[in-house]
Design a protein around this motif. Structure first.
Motif, PDB file in Angstrom:
ATOM      1  N   SER A 328      44.855 111.689  50.430  1.00 20.20           N
ATOM      2  CA  SER A 328      44.871 110.225  50.469  1.00 20.20           C
ATOM      3  C   SER A 328      45.978 109.625  49.615  1.00 20.20           C
ATOM      4  N   SER A 329      46.716 110.454  48.886  1.00 24.39           N
ATOM      5  CA  SER A 329      47.781 109.964  48.005  1.00 24.39           C
ATOM      6  C   SER A 329      49.126 110.028  48.711  1.00 24.39           C
ATOM      7  N   ASN A 330      49.964 108.999  48.480  1.00 30.28           N
ATOM      8  CA  ASN A 330      51.331 109.001  49.027  1.00 30.28           C
ATOM      9  C   ASN A 330      52.217 110.007  48.309  1.00 30.28           C
ATOM     10  N   PHE A 331      51.986 110.176  47.006  1.00 31.25           N
ATOM     11  CA  PHE A 331      52.812 111.105  46.234  1.00 31.25           C
ATOM     12  C   PHE A 331      51.929 111.861  45.245  1.00 31.25           C
ATOM     13  N   VAL A 332      52.350 113.077  44.903  1.00 28.80           N
ATOM     14  CA  VAL A 332      51.674 113.905  43.902  1.00 28.80           C
ATOM     15  C   VAL A 332      52.763 114.597  43.078  1.00 28.80           C
ATOM     16  N   ILE A 333      52.795 114.326  41.780  1.00 29.73           N
ATOM     17  CA  ILE A 333      53.785 114.950  40.898  1.00 29.73           C
ATOM     18  C   ILE A 333      53.127 115.346  39.588  1.00 29.73           C
ATOM     19  N   THR A 334      53.788 116.230  38.859  1.00 33.84           N
ATOM     20  CA  THR A 334      53.466 116.457  37.450  1.00 33.84           C
ATOM     21  C   THR A 334      54.689 116.059  36.643  1.00 33.84           C
ATOM     22  N   GLY A 335      54.468 115.486  35.463  1.00 34.63           N
ATOM     23  CA  GLY A 335      55.609 115.042  34.676  1.00 34.63           C
ATOM     24  C   GLY A 335      55.240 114.603  33.286  1.00 34.63           C
ATOM     25  N   THR A 336      56.278 114.371  32.480  1.00 31.12           N
ATOM     26  CA  THR A 336      56.142 113.930  31.095  1.00 31.12           C
ATOM     27  C   THR A 336      56.506 112.460  30.995  1.00 31.12           C
ATOM     28  N   VAL A 337      55.653 111.656  30.387  1.00 36.53           N
ATOM     29  CA  VAL A 337      55.935 110.230  30.194  1.00 36.53           C
ATOM     30  C   VAL A 337      56.972 110.092  29.090  1.00 36.53           C
ATOM     31  N   ILE A 338      58.165 109.571  29.425  1.00 39.39           N
ATOM     32  CA  ILE A 338      59.214 109.434  28.417  1.00 39.39           C
ATOM     33  C   ILE A 338      59.385 107.993  27.932  1.00 39.39           C
ATOM     34  N   THR A 339      58.999 107.013  28.741  1.00 34.86           N
ATOM     35  CA  THR A 339      58.922 105.626  28.267  1.00 34.86           C
ATOM     36  C   THR A 339      57.680 104.991  28.856  1.00 34.86           C
ATOM     37  N   ALA A 340      57.087 104.072  28.113  1.00 31.36           N
ATOM     38  CA  ALA A 340      55.906 103.339  28.589  1.00 31.36           C
ATOM     39  C   ALA A 340      55.943 101.958  27.963  1.00 31.36           C
ATOM     40  N   VAL A 341      56.189 100.952  28.791  1.00 31.39           N
ATOM     41  CA  VAL A 341      56.364  99.574  28.305  1.00 31.39           C
ATOM     42  C   VAL A 341      55.361  98.664  28.996  1.00 31.39           C
ATOM     43  N   SER A 361      57.680 108.501  49.959  1.00 31.58           N
ATOM     44  CA  SER A 361      58.866 107.648  49.826  1.00 31.58           C
ATOM     45  C   SER A 361      59.195 107.348  48.372  1.00 31.58           C
ATOM     46  N   LEU A 362      58.659 108.169  47.449  1.00 26.88           N
ATOM     47  CA  LEU A 362      58.925 107.974  46.028  1.00 26.88           C
ATOM     48  C   LEU A 362      60.405 108.167  45.739  1.00 26.88           C
ATOM     49  N   SER A 372      63.715 112.218  37.371  1.00 22.91           N
ATOM     50  CA  SER A 372      62.761 111.242  36.829  1.00 22.91           C
ATOM     51  C   SER A 372      62.388 110.236  37.899  1.00 22.91           C
ATOM     52  N   THR A 373      61.301 109.518  37.667  1.00 23.75           N
ATOM     53  CA  THR A 373      60.872 108.472  38.591  1.00 23.75           C
ATOM     54  C   THR A 373      60.175 107.380  37.803  1.00 23.75           C
ATOM     55  N   LYS A 374      59.996 106.236  38.437  1.00 29.19           N
ATOM     56  CA  LYS A 374      59.325 105.091  37.812  1.00 29.19           C
ATOM     57  C   LYS A 374      57.902 104.985  38.352  1.00 29.19           C
ATOM     58  N   ASP A 398      55.266 101.846  46.217  1.00 27.17           N
ATOM     59  CA  ASP A 398      55.554 100.483  46.651  1.00 27.17           C
ATOM     60  C   ASP A 398      56.862 100.447  47.440  1.00 27.17           C
ATOM     61  N   GLU A 399      57.250  99.269  47.913  1.00 28.91           N
ATOM     62  CA  GLU A 399      58.423  99.177  48.789  1.00 28.91           C
ATOM     63  C   GLU A 399      59.734  99.385  48.048  1.00 28.91           C
ATOM     64  N   GLU A 400      59.681  99.395  46.705  1.00 30.20           N
ATOM     65  CA  GLU A 400      60.879  99.700  45.922  1.00 30.20           C
ATOM     66  C   GLU A 400      60.982 101.194  45.633  1.00 30.20           C
ATOM     67  N   GLY A 401      60.011 101.976  46.107  1.00 28.50           N
ATOM     68  CA  GLY A 401      60.049 103.417  45.880  1.00 28.50           C
ATOM     69  C   GLY A 401      59.457 103.854  44.564  1.00 28.50           C
ATOM     70  N   ARG A 402      58.720 102.962  43.886  1.00 34.57           N
ATOM     71  CA  ARG A 402      58.093 103.309  42.615  1.00 34.57           C
ATOM     72  C   ARG A 402      56.650 103.743  42.834  1.00 34.57           C
ATOM     73  N   GLY A 403      56.188 104.695  42.032  1.00 39.56           N
ATOM     74  CA  GLY A 403      54.799 105.094  42.082  1.00 39.56           C
ATOM     75  C   GLY A 403      53.906 103.977  41.578  1.00 39.56           C
ATOM     76  N   LYS A 404      52.751 103.837  42.192  1.00 37.14           N
ATOM     77  CA  LYS A 404      51.839 102.751  41.846  1.00 37.14           C
ATOM     78  C   LYS A 404      50.455 103.348  41.655  1.00 37.14           C
ATOM     79  N   ILE A 405      49.898 103.144  40.444  1.00 34.56           N
ATOM     80  CA  ILE A 405      48.618 103.753  40.095  1.00 34.56           C
ATOM     81  C   ILE A 405      47.586 102.659  39.819  1.00 34.56           C
TER      82      ILE A 405
END
Length: 430
Positions: A328-341, A361-362, A372-374, A398-405
């Motif tokens: 049911s997910s559009n994208f599935v990744i593993t990663g390290t959070v390097i910035t969080a604002v 479409s990420l 990296s990704t947003k 989303d339509e900008e290609g960013r992951g949305k949680i």
């Protein structure tokens, strides 16, 4: 033995050392002894003039002191530019260099910042646009490093005309490119900054048509950096790029964007040509139904997202398993959070990717071997993520290609033992 004249400056103190430090490439052999050499005792800041010289952090090669701010102002003869090269750097490491760092500016007052550096990775050569350069080193209360050692020299500037680059761009669309494009490689030792300014109700989209910049895993040498706003601010950096693959399209948060290109004094490449255009902001969604598996798309980087109270106040609890959420997910990744604002009620994160299991479409940006990704956490505390930690992210795009949680999407801490299960799911037919 007197101090070498090329290596000294007024007021500098010299000491005799029993071991060779720094290494021989920094000293001329005629001034070295078999088991001893002169090195200066570096102080905090100063005004330095001449054709060449050496700058070191206070007390180098010993540990630099805490709670200090040291400023060095370099001036070379008129008609020349300053070329600076770090031979050693060891400062407290931080992704955004917020604690201990060295800033390098072109000029002495209100100059263009060429970069901020910390940790142990040496940048490539930095070149000023005129005959002046400024270094500023700042340390906080906690330090644990030997500081830095850098050498500078006066270099010949490139002629303007075909070699000149950068400037203010304020037309609705336009093009920017490296010097010499497309006839030959860009020159060594150039710094270009394009400041793109749109009307206040518009944002900026940038696309690279061709791209070939010296490759390095960390883009330490020749590179392109893109920033939101009018000033170089690492917290506002959208990306840093090198190699021969064009970066993904970039969209600004607001009406200003800064693109900086630096080449050092060694290898060069074809360069790049990019295009920009202004486009209107779109209206943000006002509500998102909490019961559906997808929510309204985020339409612009510049929008402060407002979601329904029901979405962000529902109980924050991870539901289901990796298996039940995968399809049911559009994208599935593993990663390290390097910035969080935090912006408004949402969390905007940059994630350094460990593995991609489902891309959809990420938009994934690549600099050397680093990807990296947003990702936007719609409700900033649900799920709650921390910078520096590893996670499994499953969500929508989303339509900008960013992951949305959203709160109902699946996010969990990533451990090595999860890799096997994710690899099995990657081969699953949904």
């Amino acid at each position: 033995m007197p101090a070498p004249s090329w290596f000294s400056r007024p007021g500098e103190v010299w000491s005799l050392c029993g071991t060779l430090h720094p290494p021989t490439p920094l000293l001329r052999p005629s001034f070295c002894r078999t088991n001893a050499t002169f090195i200066p005792t570096f102080t905090c800041g100063g005004n330095i003039t001449g054709e060449s010289g050496v700058i070191g952090s206070q007390g180098y090669p010993g540990v630099y002191p805490p709670n200090t701010k040291c400023v060095w102002r370099i001036t070379v003869p008129d008609g020349k530019v300053v070329a600076l090269s770090f031979r050693f750097i060891d400062l407290e490491s931080d992704n955004l260099c917020r604690y201990d760092y060295v800033d390098v500016y072109s000029g002495h007052v209100s100059g263009q910042r060429l970069g901020r550096f910390c940790g142990t990775f040496k940048p490539g050569a930095l070149v000023s646009t005129g005959n002046r350069m400024l270094l500023q080193m700042v340390s906080d209360a906690n330090t644990a490093g030997s500081g830095f050692l850098a050498v500078f020299s006066a270099a010949h500037p490139h002629e303007r005309g075909d070699q000149y680059c950068g400037g203010r761009l304020d037309k609705p669309s336009g093009t920017f490119k490296t010097p010499n494009w497309p006839e030959k490689d860009y020159p060594a030792g150039v710094t270009c900054s394009w400041h793109i300014v749109a009307p206040k109700n518009q944002i900026i989209e940038v696309k690279f048509e061709k791209f070939d910049v010296e490759r390095d895993n960390y883009c330490r040498y020749d590179h392109v950096s893109i920033f939101n706003g009018a000033e170089i601010n690492d917290a506002k950096r959208i990306g840093k790029f090198c190699g021969d693959s064009p970066p993904a399209p970039v969209v600004s948060d607001g009406n200003q964007l800064l693109i900086q290109f630096l080449s050092d004094l060694s290898l060069t490449a074809d360069g790049f040509i990019g295009h920009y255009k202004f486009r209107p902001k779109k209206n943000p969604p006002t509500t998102v139904p909490p019961t559906t598996t997808t929510s309204q798309p985020v339409t612009s980087r510049s929008i402060t997202l407002k979601y329904s109270v029901a979405l962000c106040q529902q109980k924050c609890k991870r539901r289901g398993t990796l298996e039940s959420n995968y399809c049911s997910s559009n994208f599935v990744i593993t990663g390290t959070v390097i910035t969080a604002v935090m912006r408004g009620g949402s969390m905007y994160a940059t994630v350094s990717i460990i593995n991609v299991y489902k891309e959809g479409s990420l938009v994934i940006q690549q600099a050397g071997k680093t990807m990296s990704t947003k990702i936007i956490i719609l409700c900033k505390k649900c799920p709650f993520i921390r910078r520096g930690l590893n996670y499994i992210f499953m969500g929508q795009v989303d339509e900008e290609g960013r992951g949305k949680i959203a709160p109902h999407h699946f996010v969990m801490a990533f451990k090595t033992k999860n890799q096997k299960g994710l690899s099995v799911l990657k081969n699953k037919q949904c």
